[in-house]
Design a protein around this motif. Structure first.
Motif, short mmCIF file in Angstrom:
data_model
loop_
_atom_site.label_atom_id
_atom_site.label_comp_id
_atom_site.label_asym_id
_atom_site.label_seq_id
_atom_site.Cartn_x
_atom_site.Cartn_y
_atom_site.Cartn_z
N ARG A 22 0.51 -1.14 0.04
CA ARG A 22 -0.04 0.15 0.02
C ARG A 22 1.01 1.51 0.02
O ARG A 22 0.77 1.99 -0.81
N LYS A 23 2.26 1.39 0.71
CA LYS A 23 2.67 2.56 1.05
C LYS A 23 3.42 2.64 -0.57
O LYS A 23 3.68 3.92 -1.06
N TYR A 24 3.90 1.93 -0.87
CA TYR A 24 5.07 1.91 -2.32
C TYR A 24 3.75 2.02 -3.31
O TYR A 24 4.83 1.80 -4.11
N ASN A 25 2.51 0.97 -3.21
CA ASN A 25 1.77 1.06 -4.66
C ASN A 25 2.23 -0.22 -5.27
O ASN A 25 2.91 -0.02 -6.76
N ILE A 26 2.99 -1.12 -4.95
CA ILE A 26 3.76 -2.49 -5.57
C ILE A 26 3.60 -3.93 -5.12
O ILE A 26 2.64 -3.59 -3.93
N ALA A 27 2.88 -4.05 -6.11
CA ALA A 27 1.80 -6.03 -5.87
C ALA A 27 2.75 -6.49 -5.43
O ALA A 27 4.24 -6.99 -4.83
N PHE A 28 1.99 -7.30 -3.85
CA PHE A 28 2.91 -8.07 -3.37
C PHE A 28 2.24 -9.46 -4.01
O PHE A 28 1.22 -9.94 -4.19
N TYR A 29 3.13 -10.64 -3.11
CA TYR A 29 2.65 -12.00 -3.59
C TYR A 29 2.75 -12.75 -2.44
O TYR A 29 4.81 -12.85 -1.28
N GLU A 30 2.02 -14.00 -2.75
CA GLU A 30 2.27 -15.32 -1.06
C GLU A 30 3.14 -15.73 -1.69
O GLU A 30 2.36 -16.81 -3.34
N MET A 31 4.08 -16.73 -1.52
CA MET A 31 4.72 -17.77 -2.05
C MET A 31 4.11 -19.09 -2.03
O MET A 31 4.12 -19.79 -2.62
N ASP A 37 -2.59 -24.65 -5.54
CA ASP A 37 -3.56 -24.85 -5.74
C ASP A 37 -4.64 -24.75 -5.18
O ASP A 37 -5.68 -25.55 -4.99
N ARG A 38 -5.68 -23.87 -5.20
CA ARG A 38 -6.92 -23.47 -3.78
C ARG A 38 -8.21 -23.93 -4.79
O ARG A 38 -8.91 -23.41 -3.94
N SER A 39 -8.05 -24.66 -5.90
CA SER A 39 -9.78 -25.16 -6.41
C SER A 39 -9.65 -26.39 -5.44
O SER A 39 -10.48 -26.34 -6.15
N ALA A 40 -9.02 -26.97 -5.07
CA ALA A 40 -8.59 -28.33 -4.17
C ALA A 40 -8.20 -28.12 -3.05
O ALA A 40 -7.12 -27.39 -3.17
N GLU A 41 -8.28 -29.02 -2.50
CA GLU A 41 -7.78 -29.49 -1.11
C GLU A 41 -6.74 -29.78 -1.31
O GLU A 41 -6.65 -31.34 -1.84
N ASN A 42 -5.08 -29.42 -0.49
CA ASN A 42 -3.98 -30.60 0.02
C ASN A 42 -3.54 -30.52 -1.82
O ASN A 42 -3.06 -31.14 -2.24
N ARG A 43 -3.69 -30.08 -3.10
CA ARG A 43 -3.43 -29.71 -3.93
C ARG A 43 -2.95 -28.88 -4.68
O ARG A 43 -2.83 -27.37 -4.10
N ARG A 44 -1.24 -29.39 -5.28
CA ARG A 44 -0.35 -28.52 -5.33
C ARG A 44 0.05 -28.01 -7.14
O ARG A 44 -0.49 -28.78 -7.37
N TYR A 45 0.82 -27.40 -7.23
CA TYR A 45 0.63 -27.02 -8.70
C TYR A 45 2.16 -27.81 -9.35
O TYR A 45 3.00 -27.52 -8.26
N PRO A 46 2.24 -28.03 -10.49
CA PRO A 46 3.37 -28.95 -10.34
C PRO A 46 4.09 -28.13 -10.14
O PRO A 46 4.48 -27.18 -10.14
#
Length: 82
Positions: A22-31, A37-46
């Motif tokens: 917010r302060k620097y107007n830069i996008a942030f990402y959560e590793m 993959d949030r579309s299913a429980e316990n599913r990782r992206y390749p």
């Protein structure tokens, strides 16, 4: 500006990243969102999808990335940016 925040779960990484974003107007990402993959429980992206997503982020001009991950697949990409 490129900022990487590393810390234990519950240590305030996301809160700090959000405030800096917010302060620097830069996008942030959560590793975690690059790994899970949030579309299913316990599913990782390749690994290839995860790695290409991270590469796209670190290749951009400005970012804030937060996560507890300090592994070879993360470190090698960040070290190339130094």
């Amino acid at each position: 500006m490129k900022i990487r925040i590393i810390g234990a779960c519950g240590s305030g990484k996301s809160t700090l990243a959000r405030e800096l974003s917010r302060k620097y107007n830069i996008a942030f990402y959560e590793m975690d969102n690059l790994i899970w993959d949030r579309s299913a429980e316990n599913r990782r992206y390749p690994d290839e999808v995860r790695d290409s997503s991270l590469q796209a982020i670190v290749g951009s001009d400005a970012w804030i990335i937060e996560g507890a991950q300090l592994k070879p697949w993360t470190s090698s990409l960040f070290l190339k940016q130094i």
